[in-house]
Design a protein around this motif. Sequence first.
Motif, PDB file in Angstrom:
ATOM      1  N   ILE A 208      -2.029  -8.218  -0.418  1.00 33.40           N
ATOM      2  CA  ILE A 208      -0.955  -7.250  -0.192  1.00 33.40           C
ATOM      3  C   ILE A 208      -0.053  -7.239  -1.419  1.00 33.40           C
ATOM      4  O   ILE A 208       0.378  -8.288  -1.892  1.00 33.40           O
ATOM      5  CB  ILE A 208      -0.132  -7.624   1.053  1.00 33.40           C
ATOM      6  N   GLU A 209       0.228  -6.057  -1.899  1.00 35.42           N
ATOM      7  CA  GLU A 209       1.133  -5.907  -3.031  1.00 35.42           C
ATOM      8  C   GLU A 209       2.278  -4.988  -2.634  1.00 35.42           C
ATOM      9  O   GLU A 209       2.079  -4.009  -1.919  1.00 35.42           O
ATOM     10  CB  GLU A 209       0.404  -5.320  -4.240  1.00 35.42           C
ATOM     11  N   SER A 210       3.451  -5.318  -3.077  1.00 37.46           N
ATOM     12  CA  SER A 210       4.616  -4.476  -2.867  1.00 37.46           C
ATOM     13  C   SER A 210       5.150  -4.055  -4.222  1.00 37.46           C
ATOM     14  O   SER A 210       5.043  -4.797  -5.204  1.00 37.46           O
ATOM     15  CB  SER A 210       5.709  -5.234  -2.102  1.00 37.46           C
ATOM     16  N   GLU A 211       5.722  -2.876  -4.258  1.00 37.69           N
ATOM     17  CA  GLU A 211       6.268  -2.359  -5.507  1.00 37.69           C
ATOM     18  C   GLU A 211       7.705  -1.908  -5.264  1.00 37.69           C
ATOM     19  O   GLU A 211       7.979  -1.224  -4.269  1.00 37.69           O
ATOM     20  CB  GLU A 211       5.409  -1.184  -5.987  1.00 37.69           C
TER      21      GLU A 211
ATOM     22  N   LEU B 233       7.811  -4.861   4.886  1.00 35.08           N
ATOM     23  CA  LEU B 233       7.227  -5.514   6.058  1.00 35.08           C
ATOM     24  C   LEU B 233       5.835  -4.925   6.278  1.00 35.08           C
ATOM     25  O   LEU B 233       5.657  -4.019   7.079  1.00 35.08           O
ATOM     26  CB  LEU B 233       8.116  -5.284   7.284  1.00 35.08           C
ATOM     27  N   PRO B 234       4.840  -5.435   5.544  1.00 35.73           N
ATOM     28  CA  PRO B 234       3.527  -4.795   5.565  1.00 35.73           C
ATOM     29  C   PRO B 234       2.803  -4.845   6.914  1.00 35.73           C
ATOM     30  O   PRO B 234       2.052  -3.947   7.237  1.00 35.73           O
ATOM     31  CB  PRO B 234       2.737  -5.536   4.482  1.00 35.73           C
ATOM     32  N   PHE B 235       2.980  -5.877   7.700  1.00 34.89           N
ATOM     33  CA  PHE B 235       2.340  -5.961   9.009  1.00 34.89           C
ATOM     34  C   PHE B 235       3.395  -5.724  10.085  1.00 34.89           C
ATOM     35  O   PHE B 235       3.993  -6.649  10.602  1.00 34.89           O
ATOM     36  CB  PHE B 235       1.691  -7.332   9.223  1.00 34.89           C
ATOM     37  N   VAL B 236       3.616  -4.467  10.423  1.00 32.58           N
ATOM     38  CA  VAL B 236       4.641  -4.160  11.422  1.00 32.58           C
ATOM     39  C   VAL B 236       4.080  -4.296  12.832  1.00 32.58           C
ATOM     40  O   VAL B 236       2.893  -4.054  13.066  1.00 32.58           O
ATOM     41  CB  VAL B 236       5.242  -2.733  11.244  1.00 32.58           C
ATOM     42  N   PHE B 237       4.926  -4.715  13.732  1.00 33.01           N
ATOM     43  CA  PHE B 237       4.584  -4.760  15.144  1.00 33.01           C
ATOM     44  C   PHE B 237       5.007  -3.416  15.707  1.00 33.01           C
ATOM     45  O   PHE B 237       6.186  -3.078  15.698  1.00 33.01           O
ATOM     46  CB  PHE B 237       5.344  -5.898  15.841  1.00 33.01           C
ATOM     47  N   GLU B 238       4.051  -2.618  16.153  1.00 36.15           N
ATOM     48  CA  GLU B 238       4.374  -1.259  16.590  1.00 36.15           C
ATOM     49  C   GLU B 238       3.730  -0.944  17.933  1.00 36.15           C
ATOM     50  O   GLU B 238       2.879  -1.694  18.430  1.00 36.15           O
ATOM     51  CB  GLU B 238       3.953  -0.242  15.546  1.00 36.15           C
TER      52      GLU B 238
END
Length: 160
Positions: free
Chosen positions: A6-9, A151-156
């Motif tokens: 996972i990469e964030s920018e 928050l790449p893995f959101v609880f939805e």
Amino acid sequence: MKIIKIESEFEVYNGLNEVPKQVSELMVYAADARLKAYAPYSEFLVGAAILLDNGEVITGNNQENACYPSGLCAERTAIYYAGAKYPDAKIVLMALVAGSTKHKTTTPVPPCGACRQAISEYEVKQDLPINIYFMGETGEVIHSKSLSNLLPFVFEKAII
């Protein structure tokens, strides 16, 4: 087994003078809201300002309570009010300004985990990224083009 990378920018601006005008104006609302926060216990004041697609600006600040879990962060104060008052409006931008009353805060302060989850609910609901800009009292401003970047893995709702 597999590995997920996972990469964030993020965009990092040296100060408010570098951000787009619309963002700097929203940051002024957030800074003003910050000064009205009720934080007698932590002495850490946070202000949030949200720009909706209908042009309305909603602000919020942290509200503490002697029974710590009963307080509410600035981001959730603002986003829940926006959802209650304008349930069909989409959130375009969110600006956050945070700092201690004990010392100058120059490091950008992102939303806490609970606020990230609350913001993600609205990002998923509106099916449109929410641009989030955050800073300390002064100094650098960090921009995330969406909450999912923070928050790449959101609880939805699709999970439950």
